[in-house]
Design a protein around this motif. Structure first.
Motif, PDB file in Angstrom:
ATOM      1  N   GLY A 217      29.756  34.463  52.565  1.00 45.89           N
ATOM      2  CA  GLY A 217      30.313  33.656  51.486  1.00 45.89           C
ATOM      3  C   GLY A 217      29.257  33.012  50.610  1.00 45.89           C
ATOM      4  O   GLY A 217      29.540  32.641  49.467  1.00 45.89           O
TER       5      GLY A 217
ATOM      6  N   ILE B 269      27.698  36.839  48.640  1.00 42.41           N
ATOM      7  CA  ILE B 269      28.443  38.015  48.195  1.00 42.41           C
ATOM      8  C   ILE B 269      28.791  37.931  46.709  1.00 42.41           C
ATOM      9  O   ILE B 269      28.601  38.888  45.952  1.00 42.41           O
ATOM     10  CB  ILE B 269      29.719  38.195  49.034  1.00 42.41           C
ATOM     11  N   ASP B 270      29.326  36.768  46.263  1.00 47.00           N
ATOM     12  CA  ASP B 270      29.682  36.632  44.853  1.00 47.00           C
ATOM     13  C   ASP B 270      28.457  36.788  43.961  1.00 47.00           C
ATOM     14  O   ASP B 270      28.519  37.414  42.895  1.00 47.00           O
ATOM     15  CB  ASP B 270      30.340  35.269  44.597  1.00 47.00           C
ATOM     16  N   TYR B 271      27.335  36.211  44.405  1.00 52.95           N
ATOM     17  CA  TYR B 271      26.093  36.329  43.643  1.00 52.95           C
ATOM     18  C   TYR B 271      25.675  37.792  43.557  1.00 52.95           C
ATOM     19  O   TYR B 271      25.263  38.282  42.499  1.00 52.95           O
ATOM     20  CB  TYR B 271      25.004  35.492  44.333  1.00 52.95           C
TER      21      TYR B 271
ATOM     22  N   GLU C 245      27.565  40.414  43.698  1.00 56.14           N
ATOM     23  CA  GLU C 245      28.474  41.177  42.838  1.00 56.14           C
ATOM     24  C   GLU C 245      28.196  40.895  41.366  1.00 56.14           C
ATOM     25  O   GLU C 245      28.187  41.809  40.540  1.00 56.14           O
ATOM     26  CB  GLU C 245      29.914  40.834  43.191  1.00 56.14           C
ATOM     27  N   VAL C 246      27.943  39.634  41.027  1.00 52.64           N
ATOM     28  CA  VAL C 246      27.700  39.272  39.624  1.00 52.64           C
ATOM     29  C   VAL C 246      26.408  39.893  39.118  1.00 52.64           C
ATOM     30  O   VAL C 246      26.329  40.367  37.978  1.00 52.64           O
ATOM     31  CB  VAL C 246      27.663  37.734  39.477  1.00 52.64           C
TER      32      VAL C 246
ATOM     33  N   ALA D 188      25.104  44.100  44.629  1.00 54.10           N
ATOM     34  CA  ALA D 188      26.053  44.605  45.622  1.00 54.10           C
ATOM     35  C   ALA D 188      25.922  46.109  45.806  1.00 54.10           C
ATOM     36  O   ALA D 188      26.202  46.641  46.883  1.00 54.10           O
ATOM     37  CB  ALA D 188      27.486  44.254  45.203  1.00 54.10           C
TER      38      ALA D 188
ATOM     39  N   PHE E 228      32.965  47.048  46.038  1.00 59.01           N
ATOM     40  CA  PHE E 228      33.138  46.018  45.031  1.00 59.01           C
ATOM     41  C   PHE E 228      33.621  46.639  43.729  1.00 59.01           C
ATOM     42  O   PHE E 228      33.534  47.853  43.536  1.00 59.01           O
ATOM     43  CB  PHE E 228      31.822  45.261  44.806  1.00 59.01           C
ATOM     44  N   GLU E 229      34.102  45.785  42.833  1.00 58.33           N
ATOM     45  CA  GLU E 229      34.627  46.286  41.564  1.00 58.33           C
ATOM     46  C   GLU E 229      33.584  47.112  40.828  1.00 58.33           C
ATOM     47  O   GLU E 229      33.910  48.106  40.162  1.00 58.33           O
ATOM     48  CB  GLU E 229      35.101  45.090  40.722  1.00 58.33           C
TER      49      GLU E 229
ATOM     50  N   THR F 203      39.212  44.784  47.156  1.00 55.77           N
ATOM     51  CA  THR F 203      39.914  43.511  47.283  1.00 55.77           C
ATOM     52  C   THR F 203      40.893  43.315  46.143  1.00 55.77           C
ATOM     53  O   THR F 203      40.634  43.703  45.001  1.00 55.77           O
ATOM     54  CB  THR F 203      38.933  42.323  47.324  1.00 55.77           C
TER      55      THR F 203
ATOM     56  N   ARG G  31      41.681  40.395  45.126  1.00 51.37           N
ATOM     57  CA  ARG G  31      41.303  39.184  44.400  1.00 51.37           C
ATOM     58  C   ARG G  31      40.645  39.524  43.059  1.00 51.37           C
ATOM     59  O   ARG G  31      40.669  38.744  42.123  1.00 51.37           O
ATOM     60  CB  ARG G  31      40.330  38.345  45.240  1.00 51.37           C
ATOM     61  N   HIS G  32      39.976  40.689  42.988  1.00 49.38           N
ATOM     62  CA  HIS G  32      39.345  41.143  41.749  1.00 49.38           C
ATOM     63  C   HIS G  32      39.871  42.534  41.427  1.00 49.38           C
ATOM     64  O   HIS G  32      39.213  43.536  41.724  1.00 49.38           O
ATOM     65  CB  HIS G  32      37.830  41.173  41.898  1.00 49.38           C
TER      66      HIS G  32
END
Length: 535
Positions: free
Chosen positions: A313, A316-318, A320-321, A325, A357-358, A389, A391-392
């Motif tokens: 947590g 992961i977001d970092y 992906e941005v 990723a 990931f997206e 996911t 969520r995105h």
């Protein structure tokens, strides 16, 4: 000059030192707005979903009754109606009448008492119509779902608007709050709580959310005075103030002692990936009926050289941005091949779930990467499950469809992770070619000891079955949850009741123990069969 600079620095430091104290109320107000609005939207979505699911189930039951009954009001028809009511969670009555309201028959052979609360309304995409009614002595309004049968007769099913009583719903609403269900034209059907404050709100700020019950012309609204919501955070206000005072003291000491602010170490995820510090951990997926190991989900942890373990947590977001990723996933897949190749050869039915990931769906290089890494290994493509996911959500682009088709062509399977937490619908999931739906732990957590039904969770399970998808439940932590899921046909699950995410060595040890136990049981069954045959 130096003295003047020192004084300026002290003045700036003193001003900065008091900023956290002055900002406490502003920051806490902003936090309460975001938190409470999110909770309000989730609450409204849950209520709207319950109404939509109840109506859809009633429509399906009504159609099934009519399909199985050659004519109305015969013993066969009444028997079909009674079976449908017994197997339904909410349907209370089925009535045959004409357009003037003359009743011909019902499920229990008695006069059905109801009074309309709204005019008859069409349901977009359906031949049925709905009317809101007061049904019998129920305090909860009911949906009267009607299907015309021939020219003169009409068959109607009655289901309560919500499965809970009004008193139960009222207990969940804070003082001053309001829950209202109305038609989209503004006609109020049910109001719980005090709507007067919201209707004359003027200068008073309210936390407000609204949602719609699927295709039904029904709107759900929730409102709560911001002051009432803010009052519930008094303890947090005190905590924030204490933290702000401590921060102020630190800043003031730094100014007094002319200490330059230390740099924050760079978040060097790229270097961590290059060093192989991002490690795969494996959480077992267990068959709820047999206890056998079905497979695992590969999760990751950042094991720094200094021994610090960073949870996903935090990065992961970092990743992906920033696009990191992509190389991170490649590194993890290489490690998966090294860790589990021998185990997959020994257990050819074991599945390995890997998160994508997206960004992986913006070009089709991931298909080539999967083929290159696993093409010459003991891990078969059909043992690989790639999770995306909800969520995105991905754009339904040609490239994304090409990636999905390429993975499917190799024999890999696709899973929708965090199902129910985003904005996907049946049409969206159908276009993706999803093979497996993973139910998020927030829905599994709704199962408490003694729970007999969880409408939102049951609706997700029904949706997955309608899509002919396998189901995996995440975050299973109690025996009650496992039994509830198994009773509703959910066969696969993962969670702390079985094991947390494990290092490769621990996971392989667990997998071998379960595999050997399975072989022992199989041999025992064979021996018993031979002995019985010889006898």
């Amino acid at each position: 000059m130096k003295s003047r600079y020192s004084h300026i620095l002290m003045l700036v430091g003193a001003i900065v030192a008091f900023v956290p104290i002055l900002a406490v109320d502003y920051l806490l107000d902003a936090y309460v707005r975001v938190r409470e609005k999110n909770d309000a939207y989730q609450y409204v979505s849950t209520i709207a979903s319950q109404i939509s699911i109840g109506s859809e189930n009633a429509i399906a039951s009504l159609r099934s009754i009519l399909a199985d009954s050659p004519s109305l009001c015969t013993p066969t028809f009444v028997a079909n109606v009674q079976v449908a009511i017994e197997s339904s969670l909410n349907m209370k009555q089925v009535l045959v009448e004409n357009a003037d309201g003359v009743q011909y028959c019902d499920a229990f052979g008695r006069n059905v008492g109801y009074s309309p609360l709204s005019r008859e309304l069409p349901v977009p995409g359906h031949t049925e119509t709905i009317t809101l009614v007061k049904f019998g002595d129920m305090d909860m309004p009911a949906l009267k779902i009607t299907q015309a049968f021939g020219v003169l007769r009409r068959v109607s099913a009655f289901v309560p608007l919500l499965g809970q009583a009004k008193d139960t719903l009222a207990q969940a609403i804070s003082p001053g709050g309001m829950l209202r269900v109305s038609l989209t034209d503004g006609t109020s059907i049910m109001t719980i709580g005090d709507p007067s404050g919201y209707e004359r709100r003027g200068q008073t700020e309210f936390i407000y959310a609204q949602g719609f019950a699927g295709e039904l012309p029904l709107k759900v609204e929730f409102a709560l005075p911001f002051g009432m919501a803010r009052a519930g955070y008094a303890d947090l206000d005190v905590s924030f103030t204490i933290v702000a005072c401590l921060m102020s003291a630190v800043f003031l000491l730094m100014a007094l002692h002319y200490v330059r602010r230390s740099r924050i170490p760079a978040f060097d995820l790229e270097r961590g990936i290059a060093r192989g510090e991002i490690k795969p951990y494996y959480q077992p997926v267990i068959n709820l009926r047999t206890g056998e190991l079905v497979g695992c989900e590969m999760l990751c942890r950042w094991e720094k050289k200094n021994g610090e373990l960073v949870p996903p947590g935090a990065f992961i977001d970092y990743a992906e941005v920033t696009g990191l990723a992509i190389p991170m996933t490649l590194s993890l897949m290489q490690q998966v091949k090294f860790d589990l190749a021998e185990l997959c050869a020994l257990m050819p039915e074991m599945k390995i779930a890997i998160n994508l990931f997206e960004g992986h769906f913006r070009d089709d290089s991931i298909v080539e990467d999967v083929e290159t890494i696993f093409g010459n290994s003991s891990i078969n493509f059909r043992q690989l499950v790639f999770e995306i996911t909800e969520r995105h959500p991905m754009a339904n682009s040609t490239v994304a469809n090409s990636v999905i088709a390429g993975l499917h062509a190799m024999g890999c399977r696709l899973a929708m992770d965090d199902a129910g937490t985003g904005h996907s619908n049946l049409a969206y999931l159908g276009t993706l070619g999803i093979d497996i739906i993973k139910i998020d732990r927030i829905f599994v957590d709704m199962i408490k000891p003694g729970t007999t039904q969880v409408p939102v969770l049951d609706g997700l399970i029904a949706m997955a079955k309608d899509l002919d998808c396998e189901i995996v439940a995440e975050g299973v932590e109690t025996e009650a949850q496992a039994l509830y899921l198994r009773a509703r046909g959910v066969v696969q699950a993962q969670g702390f009741i079985f094991a947390p995410a494990l290092k490769s060595s621990a996971f392989k040890e667990l997998a071998m123990a379960l595999h050997n136990n399975q072989l022992t049981q199989a041999r025992s069954t064979q021996i018993q069969a031979v002995v019985a045959s010889a006898a």
